[in-house]
Scaffold this motif. Structure first.
Motif, mmCIF file in Angstrom:
data_model
loop_
_atom_site.group_PDB
_atom_site.id
_atom_site.type_symbol
_atom_site.label_atom_id
_atom_site.label_comp_id
_atom_site.label_asym_id
_atom_site.label_seq_id
_atom_site.Cartn_x
_atom_site.Cartn_y
_atom_site.Cartn_z
ATOM 1 N N ARG A 27 0.861 -1.236 0.026
ATOM 2 C CA ARG A 27 -0.135 0.067 0.203
ATOM 3 C C ARG A 27 0.863 1.144 -0.240
ATOM 4 O O ARG A 27 0.704 2.183 -0.780
ATOM 5 N N GLY A 72 -4.871 -2.161 4.223
ATOM 6 C CA GLY A 72 -4.686 -1.617 2.923
ATOM 7 C C GLY A 72 -5.104 -2.762 1.837
ATOM 8 O O GLY A 72 -5.013 -2.346 0.482
ATOM 9 N N HIS A 112 -1.075 3.790 7.426
ATOM 10 C CA HIS A 112 -1.960 2.499 7.372
ATOM 11 C C HIS A 112 -2.262 1.878 8.507
ATOM 12 O O HIS A 112 -2.573 0.618 8.414
#
Length: 369
Positions: free
Chosen positions: A202, A230, A330
């Protein structure tokens, strides 16, 4: 008792005991770390099951974070750290002068391979003086060739202990796997390493991230976490056809990069190669300890694939991991699910074999709880 410390010692296969050990003195070329937190790695399980039998009593734990307590003059001149600094250690204790060390790839140095007689934190027996070579202890002895990473001031020791597993994901996915914008990445296995690869993919800008796992409650919960970190899609390979589902998601193009993080059997090695598109890359990170019967290597040739075996992380990937943790990019700190005291070290290790607590992803031992 100021001259004694507590440690969780693996005394026999699948048996860990709390012991009081003498606090060692420091030589000019060594130091002492006051351990603040040590992560429980999946690779600790085979050590827990076999190392005490082959090497005698051993203090496991290699994802160690702590404060530099003391160091000798030679070590001080070499290390570039000072007393009180919060640091994360790598498990490697390289020689410092072979061609791999000189080129910066010290993880390949023979001195880091305990199977070749080398030393490694969390895998060196207590018969090697002074014996405190693992992080499941209040203090850890520091070899002259220790590899340090300074922990950013905003990061707690518990979360800094994520640095090594996350660095594996960065190494495998980005630095070696070449993940980038517009690409499809398939990650087999939703354990610590697989989830770390999700974060790395990600961060690298991958357009489509697919995580595969089993139909067990544990894997389902981990695949839900993968989505939070993600991932765009998850696949239960026990209820869905893996190849057909990936083909449907990608419009028949399959994956630019496939990372096999699954432990156990060799089927995932074969499926990793099947899932890669022409000119794709395959990263093999999960050790199988088994041979692949009747493997059709022509698939690699026909698809013009690049297949790489992975061995740990690099200095660069650990530094990048600490940056991601500092910013909680994230939601990476959500991977840290359990915090135990030293007396629960055996419970944490048994959890790796599915015999302990539920819903564990990354566990941490705090030796001062």
């Amino acid at each position: 008792m100021n001259d004694m410390i507590r440690a969780a010692v693996a005394t026999a296969p699948e048996r860990t005991e709390l012991q009081w050990l003498p606090k060692p003195g420091v030589r000019p070329e060594s130091g002492l770390l006051r351990v603040a937190a040590t992560g429980v790695c999946g690779s600790d399980l085979p050590y827990y099951q076999t190392l005490p039998q082959t090497r005698g009593p051993v203090i496991l734990g290699h994802e160690t974070v702590g404060h530099v307590e003391q160091m000798g003059d030679i070590a001080r001149a070499k290390w570039g750290v000072k007393e009180g600094d919060l640091v994360a250690l790598e498990e490697y204790i390289p020689c410092g002068f072979c061609r791999f060390c000189r080129s910066g790839d010290f993880r390949l140095c023979n001195a880091t391979d305990w199977r070749l007689g080398g030393m490694r934190y969390g895998a060196t027996g207590m018969n090697v003086a002074p014996g405190l070579w693992g992080g499941y202890s209040q203090y850890q002895y520091l070899h002259l060739n220790t590899v340090f990473h300074k922990v950013p001031s905003s990061v707690s020791p518990r979360h800094a202990a994520l640095a090594l597993p996350l660095s594996n994901g960065i190494e495998w996915t980005y630095l070696q796997g070449g993940a980038g914008p517009g690409q499809t990445v398939v990650i087999q296995g939703p354990g610590q390493q697989g989830l770390a690869c999700v974060v790395a993919a990600r961060e690298a800008g991958a357009e489509c991230i697919i995580v595969t796992g089993l139909g067990t409650p544990t894997d389902h919960r981990r695949m839900e976490l993968a989505k939070k970190l993600g991932a765009h899609h998850t696949i239960d390979i026990q209820s869905q056809d893996l190849l057909e589902t990936v083909a449907d998601i990608t419009g028949g193009e399959l994956a630019d990069l496939v990372i096999d993080c699954a432990s156990g059997g060799t089927d995932t090695v074969v499926s990793a190669i099947q899932l890669a598109r022409k000119q794709g890359r395959v990263i093999l990170g999960g050790q199988k300890r088994k041979r692949i019967p009747e493997f059709d290597s022509d698939m690699i040739i026909a698809r013009f694939l690049t297949v790489k075996g992975m061995r740990g992380h690099s200095y660069q990937s650990v530094e990048l991991a600490l940056q991601l943790i500092a910013g909680n990019r994230h939601h990476v700190t959500d991977m840290s699910t359990h915090l135990f005291g030293l007396e629960d070290t055996d419970l944490a290790l048994r959890t790796l074999a599915g015999k302990g607590v539920e819903d564990a992803v990354h566990m941490v031992i705090d030796p001062w709880m």
